[in-house]
Design an enzyme around this catalytic site. Structure first.
Site, short mmCIF file in Angstrom:
data_model
loop_
_atom_site.label_atom_id
_atom_site.label_comp_id
_atom_site.label_asym_id
_atom_site.label_seq_id
_atom_site.Cartn_x
_atom_site.Cartn_y
_atom_site.Cartn_z
N TYR A 41 0.90 -1.28 0.07
CA TYR A 41 -0.02 -0.03 -0.01
C TYR A 41 0.94 1.28 -0.04
O TYR A 41 1.69 1.52 0.93
CB TYR A 41 -0.90 -0.03 1.29
CG TYR A 41 -2.09 -1.16 1.42
CD1 TYR A 41 -2.28 -1.99 0.01
CD2 TYR A 41 -2.89 -1.20 2.29
CE1 TYR A 41 -3.23 -2.87 0.26
CE2 TYR A 41 -3.85 -2.23 2.35
CZ TYR A 41 -4.05 -2.91 1.20
OH TYR A 41 -5.10 -3.63 1.25
N LEU A 91 -18.10 -3.11 -0.41
CA LEU A 91 -19.04 -2.01 -1.18
C LEU A 91 -18.86 -2.27 -2.91
O LEU A 91 -19.29 -1.39 -3.61
CB LEU A 91 -18.89 -0.63 -0.75
CG LEU A 91 -19.52 -0.32 0.25
CD1 LEU A 91 -19.39 1.27 0.73
CD2 LEU A 91 -20.75 -0.76 0.84
#
Length: 344
Positions: A62, A215
């Protein structure tokens, strides 16, 4: 906040955890996700801890390690109030020791993560991807030694094929070593493939699911529907190439039901999508992300209430797709279904 056991382990984790992929903002993918600096990250962590969200998930890839560094800085003075989950295994460079899960790579990656996080232990270490070059014995023995040294408390995997999870568990059992206790997986109302193979495996082997992209890679935020195509400023335009694919009609069918239930409950579309996941078997924690305080507080509203059985059934029906072989006949033919009923 509700707390749950992480699989069959003794570790208790919050039903919602916080993903720090938005920290750092380096590179084309992570810059599109977010670019929180240390000050903003500290504020987001303040809100999380106040709400009982104590598990923070990151990875060495990341933002080229910047996410781990910012997380470590934001947790200064309160490390004992938090659980840190990080991942390694994906390439972090072009060198022969810059990828995979060999003993050399794994030990070096853990030492580097500890430095970036400015901590003496990783509460949950997950192998970010299956490395076909490293034998299961080498992997599990290395994890065992890292746990024995106190540098890692628990181990898991992410995005692993089921047969490799079983090999790892068999090695652990054969040698009396700690077993894998977590599997970080993609799972959402528009991506239910986890249910067909990996969910029954998790139930059988005591693996708690940590759900990433709940989501649907930003598709279930309430900003997209039949009447509202992807907005011009959506990060989907820049990141869809990395996302799990979703059939357009499936997305619209799911959003139709989400919007109807939003009208019935007064909850938002993402809150309903997250609440649906929290009811699913084997799910230990759903990882939420946020680029700002408003998004975080909105996602935190997914807990403290429950969908009705009727609302769940409508979401199940709208999101169901026929699974791939060999699972297909177990959904299509009565005799097969009676032998192997689904968990959900």
């Amino acid at each position: 906040m509700e707390y749950r056991q992480l699989g069959s382990s003794g570790l208790r984790v919050p039903a919602l955890s916080f993903g720090t992929g938005t920290f750092g903002g380096q590179g084309p993918l992570f810059a599109a996700w977010g670019s929180s600096d240390t000050a903003e990250a500290r504020r987001l962590l303040d809100i999380c801890l106040e709400a009982g969200v104590t598990l923070f998930d990151t990875a060495d890839v990341y933002s080229n390690g910047a996410s781990e560094e910012i997380l470590g800085q934001a947790l200064k003075g309160r490390r004992d109030d938090a659980l840190i989950s990080t991942k390694t295994g994906l390439p972090t460079g072009d060198g022969p020791q810059d990828w995979g899960a060999s003993r050399s790579r794994l030990i070096g990656a853990v030492e580097a993560a500890l430095r970036r996080l400015d901590t003496d232990r990783i509460d949950l270490l997950q192998l970010h991807a299956f490395d076909a070059h490293t034998p299961a014995e080498e992997l599990m023995i290395t994890l065992d030694r890292l746990i024995a040294a106190g540098k890692v408390r628990y181990a898991g995997v992410s995005n692993y094929p089921g047969w490799q999870v079983m090999k790892a568990q068999a090695v652990a059992d054969r040698h009396g070593m700690p077993r894998l206790v977590a599997h970080q997986v993609y799972y959402s109302l528009v991506g239910r493939a986890y249910e067909h193979e990996l969910m029954p495996l998790a139930a059988d082997q005591g693996l708690g699911a940590l759900v990433w992209s709940p989501l649907g890679w930003g598709r279930l935020t309430g900003k997209i529907s039949r009447s509202r195509p992807v907005p011009a400023g959506s990060r989907l335009h820049d990141t869809e190439q990395f996302a799990p694919p979703v059939e357009t009609e499936l997305l619209y069918a799911v959003v139709d039901v989400l919007e109807a239930i939003a009208g019935e409950t007064g909850k938002s579309v993402p809150q309903i999508a997250l609440n649906w996941l929290l009811r699913r078997p084997t799910v230990s924690s759903v990882i939420i992300g946020a680029r700002n305080e408003e998004q975080l507080r909105q996602n935190l509203g997914a807990v403290g209430w429950s969908l009705t059985a009727e609302q769940v059934a409508r979401l199940d029906a709208a999101s169901e797709v026929l699974p791939p072989y060999p699972h297909t006949p177990y959904r299509q033919q009565e005799g097969f279904a009676r032998l192997n009923p689904p968990l959900v």
